[in-house]
Design an enzyme around this catalytic site. Structure first.
Site, PDB file in Angstrom:
ATOM      1  CE  LYS A 136       3.233  -7.716  10.048  1.00  0.00           C
ATOM      2  NZ  LYS A 136       3.894  -6.448  10.359  1.00  0.00           N
ATOM      3  CG  ASP A 156       7.804  -2.752  13.757  1.00  0.00           C
ATOM      4  OD1 ASP A 156       8.747  -3.564  13.793  1.00  0.00           O
ATOM      5  OD2 ASP A 156       6.629  -3.082  14.009  1.00  0.00           O
TER       6      ASP A 156
END
Length: 496
Positions: A194, A229
Site C-alpha cells: 500500500k 481489520d
C-alpha cells in the site's frame, strides 16, 4: 427518421445538406454500435454465473479452506489463525484503546466499557495522515510518529474516560499488512504494501516495535491484541450480536474471516490440545478456482504489480471493477469506433474509471441517461455519445458488477457451507449473522442485491432465511479495542 427522435434541432431549421450530414453521422454511430455488440455479447457469456458455476466456486472455496487449515501452503487460501481465543462477551469494563494502521492514514480510538448493562459508555476517535517521508523512512521514525500522535490523543482523556487505578493502558492494534502472527500479541511483518517502503521492519515483530516506541514517548501503554481489520470487524459485531460467525470486507479490497473450532485446525495440533474456537483469517482474495475470467481480467492481471495473485480480489473488489469496465470500453472504441472516430485519450489511462462511477451510472434512471453522459464527458473525455452508446456502457458495467456480486455471494456461501458440514447441521439450522463492512457493499445497491441473490440460490430458501447480513460500518477500530479488553492481562480481575 424524424427530427423529433434524438435530434436537438427542429426539422424546419435543417437544410437538406445539413440533414444528410446529421443522418450520416447517426448511421456511422449506429454501425459502430452494431459492430461493438459482439464484444458485449461475448462479455455476457464469459461473465455468466449460473448456479452450477456458483456451486463449483462455493465447493472449491470450502475445499481450499480445509487444505489451508491442514497445512501452510497446501491451498490458495492462507487460513491464518488469529490466536483470538477470547471474544468480547459484553462483560468487559474499563478504558481501552485501538490503533488502526492500514493505509496512508491511521486512526486512534478510545472506548469506555461498562459491562453488560451499560456496554459502550463513550468512544472517541481521531484520524492522522502519515507524511510520505515517514512512509518511506525508518522503522523507528514510523513508530515514533505513531506513538507521538497516540500520546497526544491520550493526553485528552477526561469526561467519561477513566483508567482504573493501578492499571496500565491497553491497546488493540489493527495492522492490515502481511504478518506471520505467532500469538494474540505478536506478529512478524512479512512485507510492506500500500505504498509503504519503511526500512528495517520486515522480519521484525510489529508489536514490539510499537511497544518500544510508546516506551520512548513515556506512554504507559502496551499492546494486548494484534488483529487485522476483518478480525476486528467480526469481534466488534459479535460484541453486539453473539450470532455473528463470519465477517466480510467488501470495499477497495476484500477479505473474510470466521469462527472456527480448534479441533478442525490440524496445522495447530503441534501446539497441543486447544479447546474452544478461534477466528481464522482466510485471506480469500487469493482464491481463483473456477472463476469465470475474460481477456480483460487476464490483461489487467498481467499488467498489475502482483500478476497471478489475488485473482478473487481482482474479480470482486471495488479497486478493480471500474478498471475492467474501462478495458472493455477501450476495446469497443479502438476496434469499432464506439463514441465516433476520435478515441478519447483519457480512456487509455488505467484506473481512470472507478467503481463509484459505475455505481452512479447504474443509479441513473433518467430517460436520456444524463448522468452517464456527464461521467463519459468529465471522466474519460467523451464529449458526444448517443443514447444507445450510453445504454451499452450501463450494460457493460452491470455485467462486471453482477459477476462480482454473485461471486462474492458464492464465497460467503462456501464459508457457511463448510461450517455447516463440520458442525453436522448446527450452523444453518439457526440464526447465523454475517458482519459486512466496506464501501462497495454499503454504497452499491446492485452489487449488494446480486450478492444476496447468489447466497439465496446456493443456500436454498429454507437455510437462507436463517442467515442475516448485518452492515457494520467502521467496526474494525472498536473491535480491536474490544479484543484488547477481552484479552486484557486484567481480564481475570474484571470477571471476579
Amino acid at each position: 427518421m424524424s427530427a423529433a427522435v434524438g435530434s436537438p434541432f427542429p426539422a424546419v431549421a435543417i437544410g437538406q445538406h445539413r440533414w444528410r450530414g446529421l443522418a450520416g453521422a447517426v448511421q456511422v454511430r449506429s454501425s459502430a454500435m452494431a459492430a461493438a455488440a459482439p464484444i458485449l455479447d461475448d462479455l455476457r457469456l464469459r461473465c455468466a454465473t449460473p448456479l452450477p458455476l456458483l456451486r463449483h466456486v462455493a465447493d472449491a472455496m470450502a475445499a481450499d479452506m480445509r487444505a489451508g487449515l491442514a497445512a501452510d501452503g497446501a491451498g490458495e487460501l492462507k487460513m491464518i489463525p488469529s490466536y483470538v481465543y477470547s471474544l468480547p462477551t459484553g462483560n468487559e469494563t474499563g478504558l481501552f484503546y485501538a490503533l488502526d494502521l492500514g493505509g496512508t492514514n491511521f486512526r486512534v480510538l478510545r472506548v469506555q466499557l461498562g459491562g453488560k448493562d451499560r456496554r459502550v459508555i463513550d468512544s472517541k476517535s481521531e484520524q492522522v495522515s502519515i507524511p510520505k517521508e515517514i512512509m518511506h523512512g525508518t522503522t523507528e521514525e514510523l513508530f515514533d510518529f505513531i506513538a507521538a500522535r497516540l500520546s497526544n490523543f491520550v493526553a485528552k482523556e477526561g469526561g467519561n474516560f477513566r483508567l482504573q487505578k493501578g492499571r496500565m493502558r491497553e491497546i488493540g492494534f489493527t495492522f492490515s499488512f502481511p504478518v506471520k502472527q505467532t500469538s494474540i500479541d505478536s506478529g512478524i511483518l512479512i512485507k510492506w504494501t500500500k505504498g509503504f517502503a519503511v526500512s528495517g521492519t520486515a522480519g521484525k515483530d510489529v508489536v514490539a516495535c510499537l511497544n518500544a516506541a510508546m516506551e520512548r514517548q513515556g506512554l504507559d501503554m502496551c499492546v494486548s491484541a494484534l488483529v487485522n481489520d476483518t478480525v476486528g470487524t467480526l469481534a466488534g459485531a459479535h460484541y453486539w450480536d453473539e450470532d455473528v460467525m463470519v465477517a466480510v470486507i467488501l470495499g477497495t479490497g476484500t477479505n473474510a474471516c470466521y469462527i472456527e473450532k480448534n479441533d478442525f485446525i490440524p496445522k495447530l495440533l503441534h501446539l497441543g490440545p486447544v479447546t474452544g474456537n478461534t477466528i481464522i483469517n482466510t485471506e480469500w482474495g487469493a482464491f481463483s478456482d473456477g472463476l469465470p475470467l475474460t481477456e480483460f481480467d487476464r490483461d489487467m492481471d498481467a499488467e498489475s504489480i502482483n500478476p497471478g495473485e489475488q485473482i478473487f480480489e481482482k474479480t470482486i473488489s471495488g479497486m478493480y471493477l471500474g478498471e475492467i469496465v474501462r478495458r472493455v470500453l477501450a476495446k469497443m472504441a479502438q476496434e469499432h469506433d464506439l463514441f465516433g472516430h476520435s478515441f478519447a485519450d483519457k480512456l487509455a489511462k488505467p484506473f481512470v474509471l472507478r467503481t463509484p462511477h459505475l455505481c452512479a451510472m447504474q443509479q441513473d434512471s433518467s430517460n436520456d441517461l444524463g448522468e452517464v453522459e456527464l461521467i463519459l464527458r468529465d471522466v474519460i473525455g467523451v464529449n458526444e455519445s448517443s443514447l444507445a452508446e450510453r445504454r451499452a456502457i450501463v450494460d457493460v458495467s452491470d455485467c462486471i458488477v453482477k459477476r462480482g456480486g454473485r461471486l462474492a455471494g458464492a464465497g460467503i456461501a462456501g464459508i457457511l457451507q463448510k461450517m455447516e458440514s463440520d458442525s453436522n447441521g448446527l450452523v444453518l439450522g439457526r440464526r447465523t449473522a454475517v458482519a459486512m463492512d466496506g464501501g462497495l457493499y454499503e454504497n452499491y445497491p446492485q452489487y449488494r442485491s446480486y450478492m444476496t441473490e447468489a447466497m439465496v440460490e446456493l443456500l436454498g430458501p429454507q437455510d437462507s432465511e436463517h442467515v442475516v447480513v448485518e452492515h457494520t460500518k467502521d467496526g474494525s477500530g472498536i473491535g480491536a479495542a474490544l479484543l484488547a479488553a477481552a484479552n486484557s492481562k486484567y481480564a481475570a480481575q474484571s470477571s471476579t
